[in-house]
Design a protein around this motif. Structure first.
Motif, PDB file in Angstrom:
ATOM      1  N   PHE A 190       1.797  -2.340  -0.077  1.00 60.35           N
ATOM      2  CA  PHE A 190       3.034  -1.576  -0.218  1.00 60.35           C
ATOM      3  C   PHE A 190       3.060  -0.797  -1.535  1.00 60.35           C
ATOM      4  O   PHE A 190       3.380   0.394  -1.568  1.00 60.35           O
ATOM      5  N   VAL A 191       2.739  -1.484  -2.623  1.00 65.38           N
ATOM      6  CA  VAL A 191       2.766  -0.848  -3.942  1.00 65.38           C
ATOM      7  C   VAL A 191       1.760   0.298  -4.000  1.00 65.38           C
ATOM      8  O   VAL A 191       2.058   1.391  -4.498  1.00 65.38           O
ATOM      9  N   PHE A 192       0.563   0.056  -3.482  1.00 66.39           N
ATOM     10  CA  PHE A 192      -0.478   1.085  -3.521  1.00 66.39           C
ATOM     11  C   PHE A 192      -0.090   2.299  -2.684  1.00 66.39           C
ATOM     12  O   PHE A 192      -0.281   3.444  -3.110  1.00 66.39           O
ATOM     13  N   LEU A 193       0.446   2.068  -1.481  1.00 58.18           N
ATOM     14  CA  LEU A 193       0.831   3.183  -0.617  1.00 58.18           C
ATOM     15  C   LEU A 193       1.923   4.028  -1.265  1.00 58.18           C
ATOM     16  O   LEU A 193       1.891   5.262  -1.182  1.00 58.18           O
ATOM     17  N   PHE A 194       2.887   3.381  -1.901  1.00 57.54           N
ATOM     18  CA  PHE A 194       3.951   4.142  -2.567  1.00 57.54           C
ATOM     19  C   PHE A 194       3.376   4.959  -3.711  1.00 57.54           C
ATOM     20  O   PHE A 194       3.673   6.153  -3.849  1.00 57.54           O
ATOM     21  N   TYR A 195       2.569   4.331  -4.550  1.00 55.46           N
ATOM     22  CA  TYR A 195       1.974   5.025  -5.697  1.00 55.46           C
ATOM     23  C   TYR A 195       1.091   6.184  -5.232  1.00 55.46           C
ATOM     24  O   TYR A 195       1.166   7.297  -5.771  1.00 55.46           O
ATOM     25  N   PHE A 196       0.276   5.944  -4.231  1.00 57.34           N
ATOM     26  CA  PHE A 196      -0.639   6.965  -3.712  1.00 57.34           C
ATOM     27  C   PHE A 196       0.130   8.165  -3.162  1.00 57.34           C
ATOM     28  O   PHE A 196      -0.176   9.320  -3.477  1.00 57.34           O
ATOM     29  N   ALA A 197       1.149   7.899  -2.338  1.00 59.30           N
ATOM     30  CA  ALA A 197       1.923   8.982  -1.732  1.00 59.30           C
ATOM     31  C   ALA A 197       2.687   9.766  -2.787  1.00 59.30           C
ATOM     32  O   ALA A 197       2.703  11.008  -2.780  1.00 59.30           O
TER      33      ALA A 197
END
Length: 401
Positions: A190-197
């Motif tokens: 979740f954290v990675f997807l938010f940061y990436f997007a």
């Protein structure tokens, strides 16, 4: 059709709102862009490949050969028989060897993976040059259990009696240990997807603002539609694209999990995933508006690094905070925007969250997004048409409407 052409159409009598025209342009231009499509496909393949590899690893049986000299054949046989009970993915085959010389030769010729033999004070597992991790774990467990059994029999007792009262279990005041382990992995996703997007779409949004400003085409657009409509269209368009991409990744991930041994967790993941989408939406809108402001403050592409530094630092704080915070610090951060966008979904995953906590956190995040959009819209309008150099926040805020 360019934004200028569309806005001209609006001024000539089109009934469609200008912000909707800009939103459509942002979505269509990106969806038809090969780099966007290839990047999305690559991430889908990466997610599917990782899940597939994980499933394959779980189903794969690690076959190992254990060499045993006459003084260790009995123990090696026990290990061979007990290995499935310790780790069902490890299959041990015993190879009987005549003596120490034969054992060393077998290791050098790769006829066995390791050689078990007694030493002073215990047992030793010798390998050629690298340790066999799975075999070491099995051997350590079985040898310990067998030695305890023999020693207990020697004093007229049993292992169960000797170990009575020595078990240590774990528990959490909020949630349970099993869900906490799953939450740690899925929370990282979740954290990675938010940061990436937020980083990828934010940089692209800021770059598009700079391009329009540097080419002076924004002056043509400003003559046809209000700048707040231009900002709204850009933010909404990129938000829609980010959410679409996020949903694709989440669907692929959840479908992939259904083919692994973790499929029993899917019902427990559905609720937190829905909450994450809500927090993602509110948090992304706020950050997208700030990225647009960062682009409007710059007059050249080279200025973007300076104007976006505070925002980049904020995103890094969110990323590392989302991964490292725990305990009371995590609880407090789950209510503080915009960090709550990544911290609260992790808490929901772990369990033990009261029903009202996500609602309050989401409400605070939505309020933060509203304030950010209001402030960002003013900064964006006042900085966008200023050329000749990088604009500071003070200059943008004090500039005339």
């Amino acid at each position: 059709m360019s934004t200028a052409d569309k806005t001209t159409t609006k001024s000539n009598g089109s009934s469609e709102a200008p912000w909707l025209l800009v939103t459509r342009r942002e979505v269509v231009s990106r969806i038809t862009d090969k780099s966007f499509l290839l990047g999305t496909v690559f991430m889908v393949v990466l997610i599917a490949g990782f899940i597939g590899f994980t499933a394959w690893q779980e189903e794969r049986t690690d076959k190992v050969t254990l060499g045993a000299t006459p003084d260790s054949v009995a123990m090696a046989t026990v290990i061979e028989e007990s290995a499935p009970d310790v780790d069902d993915s490890v299959e041990v085959s015993v190879v009987e060897l005549d003596d120490e010389t034969a054992a060393e030769a077998a290791l050098l010729d790769d006829e066995v993976d390791a050689w078990l033999h007694p030493v002073e004070g215990g047992w030793e597992l010798t390998s050629e040059s690298s340790e066999q991790d799975s075999l070491t774990d099995v051997v350590s467990t079985v040898v310990r259990q067998q030695v305890l059994t023999d020693n207990a029999a020697g004093v007229g007792s049993t292992v169960q009696e000797l170990e009575a009262g020595s078990d240590v279990s774990t528990a959490f005041l909020r949630g349970d240990a099993e869900r906490a382990a799953v939450a740690e992995v899925v929370g990282f996703v979740f954290v990675f997807l938010f940061y990436f997007a937020a980083l990828v779409f934010g940089m692209q949004l800021a770059s598009s603002v700079i391009e329009e400003k540097q080419s002076r085409i924004v002056e043509i657009i400003a003559a046809a539609i209000p700048l707040r409509h231009l900002l709204a269209g850009k933010v909404l368009g990129n938000t829609a694209l980010a959410v679409i991409q996020l949903l694709v990744y989440l669907v692929v991930g959840l479908v992939g999990i259904s083919f692994t041994s973790y499929k029993s967790y899917l019902p427990a993941l559905s609720g937190p995933t829905a909450w994450f989408i809500g927090f993602f939406l509110a948090g992304f809108v706020a950050l997208a508006c700030l990225w647009a402001v960062a682009g409007s403050l710059a007059s050249r592409t080279e200025d973007l690094q300076a104007t976006s530094t505070p925002l980049t630092m904020l995103m890094l704080a969110m990323f590392f905070g989302g991964l490292s915070l725990d305990g009371r610090g995590q609880v407090i951060a789950s209510f503080i925007p915009p960090v709550s966008a990544v911290v609260m979904p992790k808490r929901i995953l772990a369990g033990g969250v009261e029903w009202w906590e996500p609602l309050v956190a989401l409400g605070l995040l939505a309020a933060f997004a509203a304030v950010t959009v209001w402030v960002g819209e003013k900064l964006y309008r006042r900085a966008l048409l200023q050329t000749g150099g990088r604009v500071t926040l003070r200059q943008a805020w004090s500039a005339a409407e």
